[in-house]
Design a protein around this motif. Structure first.
Motif, PDB file in Angstrom:
ATOM      1  N   ARG A 143      -6.788   1.782  -0.950  1.00 58.77           N
ATOM      2  CA  ARG A 143      -6.827   2.196  -2.323  1.00 58.77           C
ATOM      3  C   ARG A 143      -8.172   3.214  -2.188  1.00 58.77           C
ATOM      4  O   ARG A 143      -7.838   4.451  -2.990  1.00 58.77           O
ATOM      5  N   GLU A 144      -9.233   3.067  -1.819  1.00 67.83           N
ATOM      6  CA  GLU A 144     -10.373   3.792  -1.925  1.00 67.83           C
ATOM      7  C   GLU A 144      -9.933   5.286  -1.298  1.00 67.83           C
ATOM      8  O   GLU A 144     -10.213   6.481  -1.950  1.00 67.83           O
ATOM      9  N   VAL A 145      -9.355   5.335  -0.050  1.00 68.39           N
ATOM     10  CA  VAL A 145      -8.960   6.687   0.646  1.00 68.39           C
ATOM     11  C   VAL A 145      -7.951   7.227  -0.368  1.00 68.39           C
ATOM     12  O   VAL A 145      -7.640   8.497  -0.491  1.00 68.39           O
ATOM     13  N   GLY A 146      -6.882   6.345  -0.682  1.00 71.31           N
ATOM     14  CA  GLY A 146      -5.932   6.993  -1.470  1.00 71.31           C
ATOM     15  C   GLY A 146      -6.263   7.605  -2.929  1.00 71.31           C
ATOM     16  O   GLY A 146      -5.791   8.908  -3.305  1.00 71.31           O
ATOM     17  N   LEU A 147      -7.156   6.967  -3.408  1.00 70.92           N
ATOM     18  CA  LEU A 147      -7.574   7.770  -4.722  1.00 70.92           C
ATOM     19  C   LEU A 147      -8.580   9.141  -4.477  1.00 70.92           C
ATOM     20  O   LEU A 147      -8.253  10.176  -5.190  1.00 70.92           O
TER      21      LEU A 147
ATOM     22  N   VAL B 245       0.549   7.701   4.408  1.00 73.41           N
ATOM     23  CA  VAL B 245       0.370   7.519   5.888  1.00 73.41           C
ATOM     24  C   VAL B 245      -1.111   7.333   5.907  1.00 73.41           C
ATOM     25  O   VAL B 245      -1.586   6.406   6.829  1.00 73.41           O
ATOM     26  N   LEU B 246      -1.788   8.159   5.340  1.00 74.36           N
ATOM     27  CA  LEU B 246      -3.397   7.990   5.604  1.00 74.36           C
ATOM     28  C   LEU B 246      -3.912   6.773   4.780  1.00 74.36           C
ATOM     29  O   LEU B 246      -4.852   6.009   5.616  1.00 74.36           O
ATOM     30  N   MET B 247      -3.403   6.191   3.882  1.00 75.45           N
ATOM     31  CA  MET B 247      -3.897   5.106   3.160  1.00 75.45           C
ATOM     32  C   MET B 247      -3.339   3.803   4.205  1.00 75.45           C
ATOM     33  O   MET B 247      -4.119   2.766   4.506  1.00 75.45           O
ATOM     34  N   ALA B 248      -2.309   3.974   4.795  1.00 80.16           N
ATOM     35  CA  ALA B 248      -1.660   2.989   5.760  1.00 80.16           C
ATOM     36  C   ALA B 248      -2.681   2.835   7.009  1.00 80.16           C
ATOM     37  O   ALA B 248      -3.089   1.533   7.331  1.00 80.16           O
ATOM     38  N   ASP B 249      -2.916   4.027   7.540  1.00 81.35           N
ATOM     39  CA  ASP B 249      -3.925   4.022   8.572  1.00 81.35           C
ATOM     40  C   ASP B 249      -5.329   3.371   8.468  1.00 81.35           C
ATOM     41  O   ASP B 249      -5.746   2.530   9.083  1.00 81.35           O
TER      42      ASP B 249
ATOM     43  N   ILE C 228       0.836  -1.161   0.123  1.00 82.21           N
ATOM     44  CA  ILE C 228      -0.048  -0.023  -0.134  1.00 82.21           C
ATOM     45  C   ILE C 228       0.781   1.416   0.004  1.00 82.21           C
ATOM     46  O   ILE C 228       1.517   1.373   1.044  1.00 82.21           O
ATOM     47  N   VAL C 229       1.037   2.084  -1.136  1.00 79.57           N
ATOM     48  CA  VAL C 229       1.746   3.091  -1.367  1.00 79.57           C
ATOM     49  C   VAL C 229       0.996   4.467  -1.564  1.00 79.57           C
ATOM     50  O   VAL C 229       0.094   4.257  -2.289  1.00 79.57           O
ATOM     51  N   GLY C 230       1.439   5.436  -1.026  1.00 80.39           N
ATOM     52  CA  GLY C 230       1.042   6.752  -1.634  1.00 80.39           C
ATOM     53  C   GLY C 230       2.132   7.877  -1.924  1.00 80.39           C
ATOM     54  O   GLY C 230       3.118   7.852  -1.065  1.00 80.39           O
ATOM     55  N   CYS C 231       1.809   8.664  -2.796  1.00 82.69           N
ATOM     56  CA  CYS C 231       2.693   9.545  -3.231  1.00 82.69           C
ATOM     57  C   CYS C 231       2.036  10.988  -3.578  1.00 82.69           C
ATOM     58  O   CYS C 231       1.359  10.973  -4.447  1.00 82.69           O
ATOM     59  N   PRO C 232       2.248  12.042  -2.722  1.00 82.22           N
ATOM     60  CA  PRO C 232       3.185  12.323  -1.965  1.00 82.22           C
ATOM     61  C   PRO C 232       3.013  11.391  -0.733  1.00 82.22           C
ATOM     62  O   PRO C 232       2.023  11.099  -0.345  1.00 82.22           O
TER      63      PRO C 232
ATOM     64  N   THR D  16      13.534   3.266   1.560  1.00 82.63           N
ATOM     65  CA  THR D  16      13.311   3.760   0.034  1.00 82.63           C
ATOM     66  C   THR D  16      14.751   4.351  -0.424  1.00 82.63           C
ATOM     67  O   THR D  16      15.683   4.670   0.530  1.00 82.63           O
ATOM     68  N   SER D  17      14.909   4.739  -1.566  1.00 86.20           N
ATOM     69  CA  SER D  17      15.668   5.511  -2.093  1.00 86.20           C
ATOM     70  C   SER D  17      15.444   6.957  -2.148  1.00 86.20           C
ATOM     71  O   SER D  17      15.700   7.814  -3.239  1.00 86.20           O
ATOM     72  N   TYR D  18      14.950   7.548  -1.142  1.00 90.63           N
ATOM     73  CA  TYR D  18      14.709   8.937  -1.131  1.00 90.63           C
ATOM     74  C   TYR D  18      13.380   9.353  -1.933  1.00 90.63           C
ATOM     75  O   TYR D  18      13.201  10.495  -2.226  1.00 90.63           O
ATOM     76  N   THR D  19      12.512   8.396  -2.186  1.00 87.43           N
ATOM     77  CA  THR D  19      11.400   8.733  -2.961  1.00 87.43           C
ATOM     78  C   THR D  19      10.598   9.437  -2.087  1.00 87.43           C
ATOM     79  O   THR D  19      10.599   9.513  -0.779  1.00 87.43           O
ATOM     80  N   ASN D  20       9.331  10.085  -2.693  1.00 86.75           N
ATOM     81  CA  ASN D  20       8.318  10.738  -2.006  1.00 86.75           C
ATOM     82  C   ASN D  20       7.169   9.833  -1.825  1.00 86.75           C
ATOM     83  O   ASN D  20       6.236   9.879  -2.131  1.00 86.75           O
ATOM     84  N   GLU D  21       7.358   8.620  -1.065  1.00 82.16           N
ATOM     85  CA  GLU D  21       6.439   7.769  -0.748  1.00 82.16           C
ATOM     86  C   GLU D  21       6.293   7.079   0.469  1.00 82.16           C
ATOM     87  O   GLU D  21       7.502   7.148   1.099  1.00 82.16           O
ATOM     88  N   PHE D  22       5.209   6.978   1.292  1.00 85.94           N
ATOM     89  CA  PHE D  22       5.115   6.272   2.424  1.00 85.94           C
ATOM     90  C   PHE D  22       4.387   4.870   2.220  1.00 85.94           C
ATOM     91  O   PHE D  22       3.366   4.971   1.207  1.00 85.94           O
ATOM     92  N   MET D  23       4.882   3.720   2.673  1.00 84.66           N
ATOM     93  CA  MET D  23       4.273   2.536   2.307  1.00 84.66           C
ATOM     94  C   MET D  23       4.315   1.576   3.464  1.00 84.66           C
ATOM     95  O   MET D  23       5.244   1.558   4.237  1.00 84.66           O
ATOM     96  N   ILE D  24       3.306   0.669   3.563  1.00 84.81           N
ATOM     97  CA  ILE D  24       3.272  -0.389   4.188  1.00 84.81           C
ATOM     98  C   ILE D  24       3.270  -1.781   3.449  1.00 84.81           C
ATOM     99  O   ILE D  24       2.507  -1.702   2.273  1.00 84.81           O
ATOM    100  N   MET D  25       4.005  -2.904   3.834  1.00 88.29           N
ATOM    101  CA  MET D  25       3.897  -4.129   3.415  1.00 88.29           C
ATOM    102  C   MET D  25       3.204  -4.955   4.596  1.00 88.29           C
ATOM    103  O   MET D  25       3.572  -5.106   5.554  1.00 88.29           O
ATOM    104  N   ILE D  26       2.229  -5.773   3.884  1.00 91.49           N
ATOM    105  CA  ILE D  26       1.480  -6.520   5.131  1.00 91.49           C
ATOM    106  C   ILE D  26       1.164  -7.886   4.695  1.00 91.49           C
ATOM    107  O   ILE D  26       1.255  -8.251   3.417  1.00 91.49           O
TER     108      ILE D  26
END
Lengths: 262, 262, 262
Positions: B239-243, B190-194, B181-185, B214-224
């Motif tokens: 995904r729903e809130v990310g969109l 963070v919101l998607m993860a929560d 689950i990844v969002g950019c920025p 990360t390699s300094y990307t503008n992403e926050f992600m969790i793997m579950i």
């Protein structure tokens, strides 16, 4: 006539190729955004969000202290200086702590950073207030970033009274003047720093370069403190030579908003 | 009439300014590419290559075990999630090991990664098969990346049964469900993860932010991980809130291929 | 007629969207640039500057030895190989030391580096001479970078006699032949390296990948030494396969200047 069409199309194309600033500035109504965590948008592809009850596992992973049930989030594609200034304003005027300030290598193909900032708060109303203040401050904190068509830039920030955010992340002495002097490409920043330091009696509290204290951006910068008059004088001297240097790299740069350091 | 010309030109310009996806999707005949190591291209400026007898000094520098005389290579400008998913499919179905998975800060000016992936194999036919499977999988693993015109995005990945590649690089328990689950920025992530963590009973196996993993990307992600139904439910909630969040940053995002998580 | 307008507009748009190379190549008169530290510009959004008496605090922060009162600066948005080659030429022919060579993750949305290079000198005239030589060398050191419209590229550098800059930063044996072989995306570089090493009897002195010895660029590269004939042969073999591989990723690449390795 052909010339006119050409110009019209170029304008159209430019608009279509960089639609995000324009879009981002239209803050959608909360009802339009359609989710409760949404606070607003701001310059620099910035989004402001709030989470009332952060998931406790995520809280632990983020290293956020258990006393902060609520968080406020500022996420931006473009900028780090404008965001730390805006977060400092927010921390000054709200009951929150800036618990995270991470810099991505971003700016959408440009030479600088993007930001992930998180406020911790005991009450969701405090978190929301911090985000609202930060979003509002982002309407002026890009004012002394001067960029030209080639994407080269110089950036200045100045505050007469630094608060906890600048203190925590950028060594600003609490309640004292603090200034930031940045050039991109980094070589421009070295010249700006040298000029600023010679212009007034100020002290460096931190410096950063592509390989030090940045996320590999093409920037050299110093952060300074001292008497407020001296800090401002140094910042303005750095700006003067920075504008000249950037001009040689693709034409005269323009302020991204309205300059605020006078 | 002028309007029509304008539109036509904009279409032309857009095509000319981003020619690579289109080009990359036309897989050239091997004879056209004209070198024996060439296997094919895929979405994301991806190239698939194979080396039958890797130079032994290069092998040592790359830290690839001596048992692997042959290697398969996946090199991409855009994407990391789609590539690790594709490599996991390849490892499942071929006699190879994913011996290297490095992430560049890339995506051609966007906010994410690019990939260097290397399969080790005893036989060149195995290396080639792994590359072929991975290239094919890249025709659907971008399906749940949703990007808008401003380049902001959210990304989801899901597998009911993780294999050795996901296990080695992203802590997926072997044979169990795994989701990304990844969002950019990053603030969006963070919101998607929560939201995802509150939607179902899942466990975080890794997380990443601009300054971590990360390699300094503008992403926050969790793997579950967790029960396959729960993992899928969490991914869909993220995904729903990310969109919605990405929509506020430059308009509604679109799938880069065809969504596969249902 | 419509076709003609379309073509004309596309040309205009392309020019307007990447104005910096063109601009940068027009070296403004010093009087136009209007500040004494300005030396000139060069390809790759490069600026050359000189500081006669570096501020002593900044000198200490930069880690520049006290014997160097004057510095010369090369700042670039695009390139690292061309700049280290140019700086090596400058060090050969001037009384200076290359005291800093830092790499940003840049190239304005492309897959490579930008550069901050600083020469130390006892006399400002020496610093200026080094910068002038480096700027001049940048008129040919991009000659064996071959890039296509999609921004994918391969890069080659070669010198028959490496000097102190290449020795200090990239392990080149002093006075011996040194070559650089780079591909982007990184997968292309792995193939180029393998091909080069098989083509001639050369030795690797350093290698780099997205996660090693780069600033997270999407590049794989080797630096080699040996007999000058062997080094050149290896470089040319790497180039041959690199050009073919990049061609599959968005069309045939073109030299950014005029190829110099023959």
């Amino acid at each position: 006539m052909q010339e006119e069409i050409v110009q019209q199309v170029i304008n159209e194309v430019r608009k279509k190729l960089s639609p995000s600033e324009t879009e981002a500035q239209k803050t959608p109504e909360k009802s339009m955004a359609g989710f409760t965590e949404y606070v607003g948008n701001a310059f620099g592809d910035t989004i402001g969000l709030v989470i009332a009850n952060l998931d406790p596992v995520l809280q632990e992973k983020l290293g956020i202290g258990g006393q902060y049930r609520s968080i406020g989030i500022i996420g931006s594609r473009t900028g780090a200086g404008p965001q730390i200034m805006a977060c400092d304003e927010a921390v000054k005027a709200s009951n929150t702590e800036l618990v995270k300030f991470e810099l991505a290598r971003d700016t959408k193909g440009g030479g600088g950073h993007g930001t992930l900032a998180i406020f911790g708060a005991e009450e969701v109303s405090d978190a929301r207030r911090a985000v609202e203040i930060a979003l509002k401050a982002l309407s002026w904190t890009f004012g002394d970033i001067y960029m030209n068509e080639a994407g080269n830039f110089c950036e200045l920030q100045y505050t007469a009274r630094a608060s906890y955010a600048l203190n925590k992340y950028y060594n600003a002495p609490l309640g004292k003047a603090w200034g930031l002097i940045v050039g991109c490409p980094a070589g421009v920043g070295v010249l700006m720093a040298d000029t600023a330091l010679k212009a007034a009696n100020v002290e460096i509290v931190m410096h950063a370069s592509p390989a030090l204290n940045t996320s590999y951006t093409n920037e050299f910068m110093i952060m300074i403190t001292g008497d407020s008059g001296a800090v401002k004088q140094a910042v303005i001297a750095g700006r003067e030579v920075g504008l000249k240097a950037v001009t040689t790299l693709g034409g005269p740069p323009k302020s991204l908003q309205t300059p605020y350091i006078r």
